[in-house]
Design an enzyme around this catalytic site. Structure first.
Site, PDB file in Angstrom:
ATOM      1  N   CYS A  84     -12.500 -16.300 -31.287  1.00 43.21           N
ATOM      2  CA  CYS A  84     -13.523 -16.791 -31.346  1.00 43.21           C
ATOM      3  C   CYS A  84     -14.379 -17.646 -30.267  1.00 43.21           C
ATOM      4  O   CYS A  84     -13.843 -18.424 -29.783  1.00 43.21           O
ATOM      5  CB  CYS A  84     -13.825 -17.372 -32.676  1.00 43.21           C
ATOM      6  SG  CYS A  84     -15.353 -17.903 -33.177  1.00 43.21           S
ATOM      7  N   CYS A 120     -16.176 -14.107 -37.658  1.00 45.42           N
ATOM      8  CA  CYS A 120     -14.963 -15.344 -37.859  1.00 45.42           C
ATOM      9  C   CYS A 120     -14.892 -15.927 -39.009  1.00 45.42           C
ATOM     10  O   CYS A 120     -15.941 -16.482 -39.647  1.00 45.42           O
ATOM     11  CB  CYS A 120     -15.271 -16.114 -36.677  1.00 45.42           C
ATOM     12  SG  CYS A 120     -14.096 -17.687 -36.578  1.00 45.42           S
ATOM     13  N   CYS A 176     -15.362 -19.887 -38.763  1.00 44.06           N
ATOM     14  CA  CYS A 176     -16.890 -20.569 -38.469  1.00 44.06           C
ATOM     15  C   CYS A 176     -18.066 -19.776 -38.895  1.00 44.06           C
ATOM     16  O   CYS A 176     -19.106 -20.149 -38.752  1.00 44.06           O
ATOM     17  CB  CYS A 176     -16.774 -21.010 -37.184  1.00 44.06           C
ATOM     18  SG  CYS A 176     -17.031 -19.756 -35.945  1.00 44.06           S
ATOM     19  N   GLU A 221     -14.233  -2.503 -48.253  1.00 48.33           N
ATOM     20  CA  GLU A 221     -15.555  -2.068 -47.385  1.00 48.33           C
ATOM     21  C   GLU A 221     -15.876  -0.917 -47.818  1.00 48.33           C
ATOM     22  O   GLU A 221     -15.046  -0.221 -48.281  1.00 48.33           O
ATOM     23  CB  GLU A 221     -15.182  -2.333 -45.934  1.00 48.33           C
ATOM     24  CG  GLU A 221     -13.850  -2.019 -45.569  1.00 48.33           C
ATOM     25  CD  GLU A 221     -13.517  -1.927 -44.171  1.00 48.33           C
ATOM     26  OE1 GLU A 221     -14.334  -2.413 -43.139  1.00 48.33           O
ATOM     27  OE2 GLU A 221     -12.304  -1.666 -43.917  1.00 48.33           O
ATOM     28  N   ASP A 263      -7.555  -6.995 -38.181  1.00 51.00           N
ATOM     29  CA  ASP A 263      -7.403  -6.393 -39.495  1.00 51.00           C
ATOM     30  C   ASP A 263      -7.308  -7.701 -40.761  1.00 51.00           C
ATOM     31  O   ASP A 263      -7.987  -7.664 -41.593  1.00 51.00           O
ATOM     32  CB  ASP A 263      -6.341  -5.642 -39.823  1.00 51.00           C
ATOM     33  CG  ASP A 263      -6.380  -4.502 -38.838  1.00 51.00           C
ATOM     34  OD1 ASP A 263      -7.515  -4.014 -38.346  1.00 51.00           O
ATOM     35  OD2 ASP A 263      -5.301  -3.761 -38.333  1.00 51.00           O
ATOM     36  N   ASP A 290      -8.860  -4.548 -46.155  1.00 44.66           N
ATOM     37  CA  ASP A 290      -9.119  -3.880 -45.038  1.00 44.66           C
ATOM     38  C   ASP A 290      -8.487  -2.434 -44.858  1.00 44.66           C
ATOM     39  O   ASP A 290      -7.336  -2.357 -44.790  1.00 44.66           O
ATOM     40  CB  ASP A 290      -9.022  -4.759 -43.694  1.00 44.66           C
ATOM     41  CG  ASP A 290      -9.476  -4.228 -42.485  1.00 44.66           C
ATOM     42  OD1 ASP A 290     -10.816  -3.994 -42.421  1.00 44.66           O
ATOM     43  OD2 ASP A 290      -8.693  -3.703 -41.640  1.00 44.66           O
TER      44      ASP A 290
END
Ligand code: ZN
Length: 405
Positions: free
Chosen positions: A346, A327, A330, A275, A356, A188
Site C-alpha cells: 500500500c 487497502c 487504511c 463480489e 486475494d 474472493d
C-alpha cells in the site's frame, strides 16, 4: 404459523428392466417427436409473423397413433416446456435464444406429473411406480423424503444410466440449522485458488481439488482419442462412451465439492459476502475456460439458496466495488493494481497485501457493516491482531484443500 410448502428435488438411480427400457426409449422418442413437431409449427408461424396459437399434443395423436402408447402427461409437459422457451425468448431475446430442434444424441428425459396418486414410491420394496408402469421400477433409495410427490423426471445419461428426479412438496425444507461460529465472511473468487475466504476466525484459501484437475486431464486425453477414431466405427462408439462417463464423473465430483464447500461456509457464517463478478461478461474473455471449469456461477447459486434455507444473509456487492484495489487497513484505493499483481504494497500505509486475502477482507468488512451484525459487535475489531487481520484461522470439512493465510 404455517410455512408455505417448498419444492425440493431428490435424485435417485433407477434400474429399469429391458421392457421398461423400451418403454422409456419410446417415451423419450415421442417427447422429442412432439417437441420437434410443435417447434416446427411455431417457428413457421413466427417466420410468417403470424400469431403463435396455442395447441396441445393431442392433435398429433390421430395422425401418429404411436403417441398413444406413452404417458400422455409427458407429452403435455413438452408443450409447457416449449411454451416457456418461447415466452423466455420474447421476454429477453439476448439471454434466451429461440428453442432448438432436439436430436437423438441430446440428453434424453421426460417429465410426468402426479395425478390421483399415479406416482408412488415403495420405500420397503425399493420400487417407483409411474404412469403406465404399474409393476414399478427398481430404485435405489439412498435417502428418504417425506411430502407429496409433485412430478418425476426420468432421464438417461449418455453413458446409459437411468435416473429419476422426484420433486416433492415438503414443509421442512432444510436439514439441521447450526449456530454460526462467525458473524460475517467475505469470499474472493480467484483463478489460482478456487476461493479465498475471510471470516471472524481468520483467512484461508481453498484450492481447486486435485482429483478434478486430474480428471480434466484425462477428459482432454479421451477427447483427443475420440477425434482420432474413424467416425461411426465400433471403436469410436467405445471412445464416445468412455468420454461420456468421464464427463459424468467430473460433473458429479465438481457438484459434490461445490455443495460441501458452500454448505460449510453457510453453516459457519451469518452473513456471506461475495463480489458480483458478472460471470456472463467474463465468460466472453480469455479467462473463460478457467471460469466455466471452476464452477463459480454454480457455487454462487448454491450459496444463495442455502443461505435462504438456513436463514443466513447472502450479499453480492456492486460490480464496481473495488474489493481488490482497496487497502483493507487504511482504505486507500490503489488505481495502478494490475490483474497479474498477486501481491502489492500500500503506497499510503506501507502494508503488504496478498491480492486475494486483501479482497476477501474488504468483502468481510462489508459483511460486518450489515445490520444483521449489531453495531456493538462492530466495535470489537480490537479483538483482532494489530494489522487488522483476524487471529485464528478456520477449518472445516474441506480440510486438506485449505491453506491457512
Ligand atoms: Zn494502506
Amino acid at each position: 404459523m404455517r410455512r408455505k410448502p417448498t419444492l425440493k428435488g431428490f435424485k435417485y438411480r433407477i434400474y429399469p428392466t429391458d421392457a421398461q427400457m423400451v418403454f422409456f426409449a419410446k417415451t423419450f422418442g415421442c417427447c422429442r417427436f412432439v417437441w420437434n413437431k410443435m417447434l416446427d409449427e411455431k417457428l413457421c408461424a413466427y417466420k410468417k409473423k403470424e400469431r403463435l396459437k396455442r395447441f396441445t399434443p393431442t392433435k398429433y395423436k390421430e395422425e401418429f397413433p404411436f403417441l398413444r402408447e406413452v404417458d400422455s402427461l409427458a407429452l403435455c409437459n413438452v408443450q409447457l416446456q416449449i411454451e416457456k422457451a418461447f415466452k423466455d425468448h420474447f421476454r429477453n431475446r439476448k439471454q434466451f435464444k429461440l428453442p432448438k430442434f432436439k436430436k437423438k444424441r441430446d440428453k434424453q428425459s421426460y417429465t410426468t406429473n402426479n395425478t390421483h396418486n399415479s406416482i408412488k414410491v415403495d420405500f420397503e420394496k425399493g420400487l417407483l411406480y409411474l404412469p403406465k408402469l404399474r409393476e414399478g421400477v427398481k430404485i435405489e433409495l439412498h435417502r428418504g423424503f417425506d411430502g407429496k410427490i409433485k412430478s418425476v423426471t426420468v432421464s438417461k445419461t449418455n453413458d446409459g444410466k437411468y435416473f429419476a428426479s422426484i420433486l416433492v412438496e415438503t414443509a421442512n425444507r432444510r436439514n439441521k440449522v447450526v449456530e454460526p461460529k462467525s458473524k460475517a465472511c467475505g469470499i474472493d473468487l480467484g483463478l489460482e485458488h478456487f476461493v479465498t475466504v475471510t471470516n471472524d476466525l481468520g483467512s484461508y484459501k481453498v484450492e481447486h481439488p486435485k482429483y478434478l484437475l486430474k480428471a480434466e486431464e484425462r477428459l482432454r486425453r479421451l477427447q483427443r482419442s475420440l477425434s482420432r477414431k474413424q467416425k461411426d466405427s465400433k471403436n469410436s462408439e467405445k471412445a464416445r462412451l468412455r468420454l461420456a462417463r468421464q464427463h459424468a464423473y467430473i460433473t458429479n465430483a465438481r457438484n459434490d465439492f461445490l455443495h460441501k464447500l458452500s454448505k460449510a461456509i453457510i453453516d459457519e457464517n451469518q452473513v456471506v459476502v461475495v463480489e458480483d463478478i458478472n460471470v456472463k461478461g467474463l465468460l466472453k474473455t480469455r479467462l473463460a475456460k478457467s471460469i466455466s471449469d471452476s464452477g463459480w456461477s454454480k457455487f454462487l447459486t448454491y450459496l444463495k439458496y442455502k443461505a435462504e434455507w438456513y436463514g443466513r444473509t447472502f450479499i453480492q456487492v456492486d460490480r464496481f466495488f473495488p474489493s481488490s484495489k482497496l487497502c483493507h487497513r487504511c482504505g486507500r484505493k490503489n488505481e495502478d493494481l494490475a490483474l497479474h499483481d498477486r501481491t502489492w504494497c500500500c503506497p499510503a500505509c506501507g502494508e503488504k497485501h496478498d491480492r486475494d486475502v486483501n479482497a476477501s477482507i474488504n468483502l468481510y468488512l462489508v459483511g460486518l457493516g450489515r445490520p444483521e451484525v449489531t453495531p456493538v459487535e462492530q466495535v470489537l475489531v480490537d479483538d483482532r491482531s494489530p494489522n487488522g487481520l483476524p487471529k485464528k484461522p478456520s477449518c472445516n470439512e474441506t480440510g486438506s484443500l485449505i491453506t491457512k493465510c
